[in-house]
Scaffold this motif. Structure first.
Motif, short mmCIF file in Angstrom:
data_model
loop_
_atom_site.label_atom_id
_atom_site.label_comp_id
_atom_site.label_asym_id
_atom_site.label_seq_id
_atom_site.Cartn_x
_atom_site.Cartn_y
_atom_site.Cartn_z
N ILE A 376 0.84 -1.21 0.00
CA ILE A 376 0.00 0.00 0.00
C ILE A 376 0.87 1.25 0.00
O ILE A 376 0.43 2.32 0.42
CB ILE A 376 -0.94 0.00 1.23
CG1 ILE A 376 -0.13 -0.07 2.53
CG2 ILE A 376 -1.93 -1.13 1.15
CD1 ILE A 376 -0.98 0.18 3.78
N THR A 377 2.12 1.13 -0.48
CA THR A 377 3.03 2.27 -0.42
C THR A 377 2.48 3.46 -1.19
O THR A 377 2.40 4.58 -0.66
CB THR A 377 4.40 1.87 -0.99
OG1 THR A 377 4.89 0.72 -0.28
CG2 THR A 377 5.40 3.01 -0.84
N ASP A 378 2.10 3.26 -2.45
CA ASP A 378 1.58 4.37 -3.26
C ASP A 378 0.25 4.89 -2.72
O ASP A 378 0.00 6.10 -2.69
CB ASP A 378 1.42 3.93 -4.73
CG ASP A 378 2.76 3.58 -5.37
OD1 ASP A 378 3.79 4.07 -4.87
OD2 ASP A 378 2.76 2.79 -6.33
N LYS A 381 0.87 7.01 0.34
CA LYS A 381 1.39 8.34 0.03
C LYS A 381 0.28 9.27 -0.43
O LYS A 381 0.23 10.44 -0.05
CB LYS A 381 2.47 8.23 -1.06
CG LYS A 381 3.78 7.63 -0.57
CD LYS A 381 4.79 7.55 -1.71
CE LYS A 381 6.11 6.95 -1.23
NZ LYS A 381 7.08 6.84 -2.36
N ALA A 382 -0.62 8.75 -1.29
CA ALA A 382 -1.73 9.57 -1.77
C ALA A 382 -2.65 9.97 -0.63
O ALA A 382 -3.09 11.12 -0.52
CB ALA A 382 -2.51 8.81 -2.85
N LYS A 383 -2.93 9.01 0.23
CA LYS A 383 -3.80 9.31 1.36
C LYS A 383 -3.16 10.31 2.31
O LYS A 383 -3.84 11.16 2.90
CB LYS A 383 -4.13 8.03 2.12
CG LYS A 383 -5.11 7.12 1.40
CD LYS A 383 -5.44 5.90 2.26
CE LYS A 383 -6.47 5.03 1.57
NZ LYS A 383 -6.80 3.83 2.39
N GLU A 384 -1.84 10.23 2.44
CA GLU A 384 -1.15 11.15 3.33
C GLU A 384 -1.26 12.58 2.85
O GLU A 384 -1.44 13.51 3.66
CB GLU A 384 0.32 10.73 3.46
CG GLU A 384 1.15 11.56 4.41
CD GLU A 384 0.71 11.45 5.85
OE1 GLU A 384 1.05 12.34 6.65
OE2 GLU A 384 0.01 10.46 6.20
N GLU A 385 -1.16 12.76 1.54
CA GLU A 385 -1.30 14.11 1.00
C GLU A 385 -2.70 14.67 1.26
O GLU A 385 -2.85 15.83 1.65
CB GLU A 385 -1.02 14.08 -0.51
CG GLU A 385 0.43 13.80 -0.88
CD GLU A 385 1.36 14.89 -0.36
OE1 GLU A 385 0.96 16.07 -0.38
OE2 GLU A 385 2.47 14.55 0.09
N ILE A 386 -3.69 13.85 1.01
CA ILE A 386 -5.08 14.29 1.26
C ILE A 386 -5.30 14.56 2.74
O ILE A 386 -5.93 15.54 3.13
CB ILE A 386 -6.06 13.22 0.76
CG1 ILE A 386 -5.94 13.07 -0.77
CG2 ILE A 386 -7.49 13.57 1.14
CD1 ILE A 386 -6.73 11.91 -1.33
N ARG A 387 -4.74 13.67 3.57
CA ARG A 387 -4.93 13.82 5.02
C ARG A 387 -4.34 15.12 5.54
O ARG A 387 -4.95 15.81 6.37
CB ARG A 387 -4.27 12.64 5.74
CG ARG A 387 -4.53 12.60 7.25
CD ARG A 387 -3.65 11.59 7.93
NE ARG A 387 -2.24 11.96 7.80
CZ ARG A 387 -1.64 12.87 8.57
NH1 ARG A 387 -2.33 13.52 9.48
NH2 ARG A 387 -0.37 13.13 8.42
#
Length: 695
Positions: A376-378, A381-387
């Motif tokens: 779930i690396t990618d 990362k995407a979720k982290e930006e949104i978060r």
């Protein structure tokens, strides 16, 4: 009794002196005897020894000359004892009975009373009574009886089976749970030997039980209709005077064992499924955390060969410390959680975020964990930006204790709500996002001036008003709303912070209507009474509580109740408060300690009940009572209980010995009294003759 012969007045005087000396000696013995002794003539107490005075807690002169009936608690008890005395004296010459005496201080005590006539041929000489205080023994027997009844009730109601046998296997007792488990009636089982239902009991096992005093094992029992049950058995050997008895507590694990066998059969069936699955799959040994199996997808993903992966410690892949991994896996079993997020290291050193789905299985009699690894690396990362973009705004919104709404300025349609708004109104977030402000405010459409209020506000300005909100169930409640104008997704919107003021309104109403009514009730109560809110803040405490703590109302009201609770009970109080916040409306009974000063903690018994208004808990009513004396009594009872068996045996032995000694003293006393009486009569005859000669 044979008459005493004397040849002269001088011989009589000498014999009389001897008898008087023996009489005084006997009186001294009675005086210091370890049991109470009383001589009663025509219902009047003529003589009592020191031990009888001690039993009655009075001086000798308080009883001498009094009616013997006065030592009994009432006439009914006296008549009962006197009737039995009359019957047994007539038939056996002695009466023994348990009765009760009323002491000088009014206390009622248990007495073992023996009585016999001083002279069976002349009842006018009176009756000798011996009394032994058996109050402690009777209290001990009552406590034992209560404890036995409690234990029997536990055995009757437990879901586990219970069997009591002797060392030969004869069943002495059995509870209803085992009867239902085995299909036999209680009467049938009490005629049976345990070997008739136990299929695997050996002499070696019995010897081990007796030697160790306890044992636990799995075995098989055969029911009345022939069904074989798998059982988990815990055994305790209890030693009694008549011999040891074996108590067995039995739990049916038949279904559990059957499920385990079926699971084992299916393991091989699914092995090929795991091997050729596209998902990364590993089997981990539960004991040593080594990789037991890795499929082809795992070999490709991690970059190791299959031989390298098999036998490798999972800690070589998972960069967490091995103890942390074990801890998390134990927590997973407890919570029945089947996934984790870890960081795994590939053969080339690259660190990847993975989501692990975990399942327990048995293979070749080994306990393993099957894990499916999803990269779930990618995604992470995407979720982290949104978060990061949403975190600040939503943290503020969701952490707020008030209901928060964002509505479109033009249409009043709700665009955003927090959890508190959903909780307050009873809607899900999805339902609220289909509503308008008018759906929640029953007066909104009728009094359109509120829109005019919004129109007069500039961006960044706010105003506080009181309005009504309607829940999903139709109930209407007052709220205080602080509203202002903001930009939301580039458009003009209305931001509102709504606070339910039902409690405040209701409290104001209740205070006005019933303050005087309940003030007198609480202020005159002998128990401590206080009212606290759901945050633990003390809203009210009665005078009894103030006097007990030693403070004033102004000093304590408004403070947190945990400030007065002993450190060891703060966690309990916080737990109770959390339960109330979750809607627990039960009346709770528990014990805590309260600090009166740094060196003194007093135990209290607490009864806690929620105050409910409009279906919600608004505050908590607490009634507290000092149980210091009860705790002290419980400690003393525990000490008595530990020595109970020894005390009963000792007192029984002492009673038997003292009765033997008393019977011996009675025989001596009666014989001496008659000899003295006869000598006095002879002496008088000699004195009369002597006087005649002088004349």
């Amino acid at each position: 009794m044979k008459p005493i012969k004397a040849n002269s007045y001088k011989d009589f005087q000498k014999e009389l002196g001897k008898l008087q000396a023996e009489h005084y000696h006997l009186q001294s013995i009675f005086k210091v005897a370890p049991i109470g002794i009383a001589l009663v003539v025509e219902e009047k107490i003529e003589f009592i020894n020191d031990q009888f005075c001690s039993i009655m807690n009075c001086e000798n002169n308080n009883l001498i000359g009094k009616n013997f009936k006065d030592v009994f608690p009432d006439n009914e008890e006296y008549e009962r004892v006197f009737k039995k005395h009359s019957e047994e004296i007539k038939n056996e010459g002695i009466c023994k009975i348990e009765t009760k005496f009323r002491r000088q201080d009014g206390a009622i005590i248990d007495i073992y009373l023996s009585s016999t006539l001083l002279d069976p041929d002349d009842q006018s000489l009176g009756t000798t009574y011996t009394a032994l205080d058996i109050t402690d023994r009777k209290n001990t027997e009552r406590k034992l009886h209560t404890q036995i009844e409690q234990n029997e009730q536990i055995l009757k109601t437990t879901l586990d089976g219970y069997i009591l046998t002797d060392t030969e296997g004869k069943i002495e007792d059995v509870n209803q749970s085992y009867c239902e488990m085995s299909g036999y009636s209680r009467e049938e089982l009490l005629q049976m030997n345990i070997r008739e239902v136990e299929l695997q009991l050996s002499d070696k096992r019995i010897e081990k039980m007796i030697r160790l005093g306890r044992d636990r094992f799995e075995t098989k029992h055969k029911t009345k209709d022939g069904v074989i049950l798998d059982l988990d058995v815990s055994v305790v050997v209890m030693n009694f005077v008549q011999g040891p008895l074996v108590a067995a507590f039995i739990r049916d694990i038949t279904k559990q064992r059957k499920a385990e066998k079926e699971l084992k059969k299916s393991e091989e069936k699914y092995r090929s499924f795991f091997e050729y699955n596209d998902a990364v799959i590993l089997f981990i040994n539960h004991e040593d955390q080594t990789i037991y199996f890795a499929n082809e997808a795992a070999v490709k993903y991690y970059g190791y060969s299959k031989n390298e992966l098999i036998g490798m410690k999972i800690s070589n892949i998972n960069i967490m410390h091995v103890d942390t991994i074990k801890t998390k896996m134990r927590e997973a079993r407890k919570k029945k959680q089947n996934y984790f997020v870890f960081k795994h290291k590939l053969a080339n050193g690259e660190i990847r975020d993975v989501q692990i789905y975990q399942t327990k299985l048995y293979l070749n009699d080994q306990e393993l964990f099957s894990i499916i690894v999803q990269d779930i690396t990618d995604q992470k990362k995407a979720k982290e930006e949104i978060r990061k973009k949403e975190e600040q705004f939503h943290t503020v919104i969701e952490a707020a204790g008030d209901a928060i709404f964002v509505a479109d300025f033009e249409t009043s349609r709700i665009l955003l709500v927090n959890k508190q708004a959903c909780k307050t109104l009873g809607y899900s977030q999805k339902e609220l996002l289909t509503k308008t402000i008018g759906d929640l405010d029953p007066e909104f459409d009728e009094q359109n001036h509120r829109k005019n209020i919004w129109a007069n506000l500039d961006e960044g300005e706010s105003i506080t008003i009181e309005v009504l909100h309607k829940r999903k169930d139709g109930t209407v409640f007052p709220v205080e709303v602080r509203t202002g104008i903001i930009k939301y997704n580039g458009n003009k919107a209305v931001l509102g912070f709504a606070r339910d003021i039902s409690e405040r309104k209701q409290a104001e109403k209740l205070l006005r209507e019933s303050e005087e009514k309940y003030r007198l009730l609480t202020e005159t109560s002998g128990d401590m009474i206080l009212l606290q809110d759901l945050n633990g803040q003390i809203l009210y405490i009665n005078q009894t509580g103030l006097d007990f703590i030693g403070t004033t109302r102004s000093e304590i009201e408004g403070k947190l109740i945990t400030e007065f609770i002993s450190q060891e009970h703060i966690e309990l109080m916080n737990k109770r408060t959390e339960q109330r916040l979750k809607g627990d409306i039960r009346t709770c009974h528990y014990e805590i300690g309260i600090k009166l000063n740094p060196d003194q903690v007093v135990p209290l018994e607490i009864i806690s009940s929620p105050i409910i208004q409009d279906g919600n808990i608004t505050s908590i009513l607490v009634i507290a009572r000092d149980i210091t004396e009860r705790k002290r009594t419980e400690i003393e009872l525990k000490q008595y209980r530990e020595k109970l068996e020894e005390l009963v045996k000792k007192r029984t032995f002492e009673l038997e010995e003292k009765n033997k000694e008393l019977e011996k003293y009675n025989d001596m006393f009666i014989g001496r009294e008659f000899r003295i009486k006869e000598l006095k009569e002879k002496l008088k005859i000699f004195e009369d003759k002597h006087n005649d000669k002088k004349l």
